[in-house]
Design an enzyme around this catalytic site. Sequence first.
Site, short mmCIF file in Angstrom:
data_model
loop_
_atom_site.label_atom_id
_atom_site.label_comp_id
_atom_site.label_asym_id
_atom_site.label_seq_id
_atom_site.Cartn_x
_atom_site.Cartn_y
_atom_site.Cartn_z
CE LYS A 121 29.52 53.55 22.38
NZ LYS A 121 28.10 53.85 22.51
CE LYS A 203 31.00 51.10 29.54
NZ LYS A 203 29.98 51.89 28.82
CE LYS A 206 23.23 48.00 27.68
NZ LYS A 206 23.59 49.31 27.13
P1 TYM Z 1 23.90 52.40 28.52
O1 TYM Z 1 22.77 51.67 27.91
O2 TYM Z 1 25.27 52.15 28.02
O3 TYM Z 1 23.91 52.15 30.07
C1 TYM Z 1 22.74 52.32 30.86
C2 TYM Z 1 23.13 52.90 32.20
O4 TYM Z 1 24.04 52.03 32.88
C3 TYM Z 1 25.23 52.74 33.23
N1 TYM Z 1 26.37 51.84 33.10
C4 TYM Z 1 27.23 51.56 34.08
N2 TYM Z 1 27.32 52.00 35.34
C5 TYM Z 1 28.30 51.51 36.10
N3 TYM Z 1 29.23 50.61 35.65
C6 TYM Z 1 29.18 50.16 34.38
N4 TYM Z 1 30.08 49.28 33.96
C7 TYM Z 1 28.15 50.64 33.53
N5 TYM Z 1 27.82 50.39 32.24
C8 TYM Z 1 26.73 51.15 31.99
C9 TYM Z 1 25.31 53.88 32.21
O5 TYM Z 1 26.10 54.93 32.69
C10 TYM Z 1 23.85 54.25 32.07
O6 TYM Z 1 23.44 55.10 33.13
N6 TYM Z 1 23.45 56.80 26.29
C11 TYM Z 1 22.96 56.01 27.39
C12 TYM Z 1 21.46 55.75 27.30
C13 TYM Z 1 20.66 57.00 27.21
C14 TYM Z 1 20.41 57.93 28.27
C15 TYM Z 1 19.61 58.95 27.69
C16 TYM Z 1 20.77 57.97 29.62
C17 TYM Z 1 20.06 57.47 26.08
N7 TYM Z 1 19.43 58.65 26.37
C18 TYM Z 1 19.18 60.04 28.45
C19 TYM Z 1 20.31 59.06 30.38
C20 TYM Z 1 19.53 60.09 29.78
C21 TYM Z 1 23.66 54.66 27.34
O7 TYM Z 1 24.13 54.24 26.33
O8 TYM Z 1 23.59 53.97 28.48
#
Ligand code: TYM
Length: 339
Positions: A121, A203, A206
Amino acid sequence: MTENSPATENTKTVLTGLQPTGVLTIGNYIGAIRNMLEYQKEHKCYYFVADLHSLTVDIEPAVLRKNTLDVYALLLAFGVNPEKSTFFVQSHVSAHAELTWILNCHTQFGEAKRMTQFKDKSKKSPQNVNVGLFDYPVLMAADILLYQPDYVPVGKDQNQHLEIARTIAERFNNKYSPTFTVPEGINPKYGAKVASLSDPTAKMSKSDENKNGSIFLLDTKDEIMRKFKRAVTDSGNEIVYNQTEKPGISNLLTIYSCLSGKSVKEAEKEFSGSSYAQFKDAVGQTVCDFLLPVQQEYARICKEKDYLSSLMRNGAEEAARTAYRTLSKVYRKVGLLSR
Ligand code: TYM
């Protein structure tokens, strides 16, 4: 890191969160939301919208507000059930920010600096490498450890963050006395990293600037069909799963299998003899059929603003009870005087 839901006889505690940086994608659904719905059936779950994490990127306040509501409503539309799960917005429980400070003081600079997401990032937005971006995994550790979860279902991109949360928990437990449950990260067996339709080695995200690579959960039928039509495929013409030789087709097979409920093997059989174009069209159609009822339910929920606010308020109150219990234990252990 474990693949898929481990079979257990007892009720476990499960926690996960999603960031409202943009509209959720089918990557989020396949990598995380599917497992959230599965776990909710039998376990004590804490699910939240990680709005504080979204402040680490440049985001308009109005956009953040809208996205937070959208993600909350979309998760309800998918079936997150606030009567079964504690479902809240991260910033509504200030213990997340408070525990982050304590954990910051138990995390090494070098550990945080090694995080690949921070490096990626920073490279992508060199004009905004803020301290929050650097501290992101520690906030995530606080999110997790406050609720003492056994399992944290996430996609593969979050595995390193899960590891640092475990390291911090173990360090804290060893230094003081057992305080935090050391959680286990859970990846789905298939679809732990759904790839971009434009670049099967990257990947699906969003926040990708190239909107053609991501299927957003609120995309229209036309947008979805068009994006699948343009999806990058591989040389050859056979529809078989082979991650190294055919990453594009393998990605489409994963999406098809996860949304249709058929196995990858069954899908290969179904499309043997079909052209790439026919296959892409069928995947697009399956995604549209899957998303339509969710989108309708989402539109219905969005109109009920008061209902949404009351769910958020109740969720935050419920979450705060657990969170503050852990936080006051932590404050006491590190030597802060009680008020
Ligand atoms: P975030 O918002 O980027 O994504 C949410 C969840 O979706 C999964 N994910 C994917 N899985 C498969 N293929 C993809 N292309 C893909 N893109 C996203 C992510 O792995 C995630 O599980 N930091 C985290 C949010 C968070 C969190 C937490 C998660 C904040 N605190 C505590 C677990 C526990 C995040 O940015 O996810």
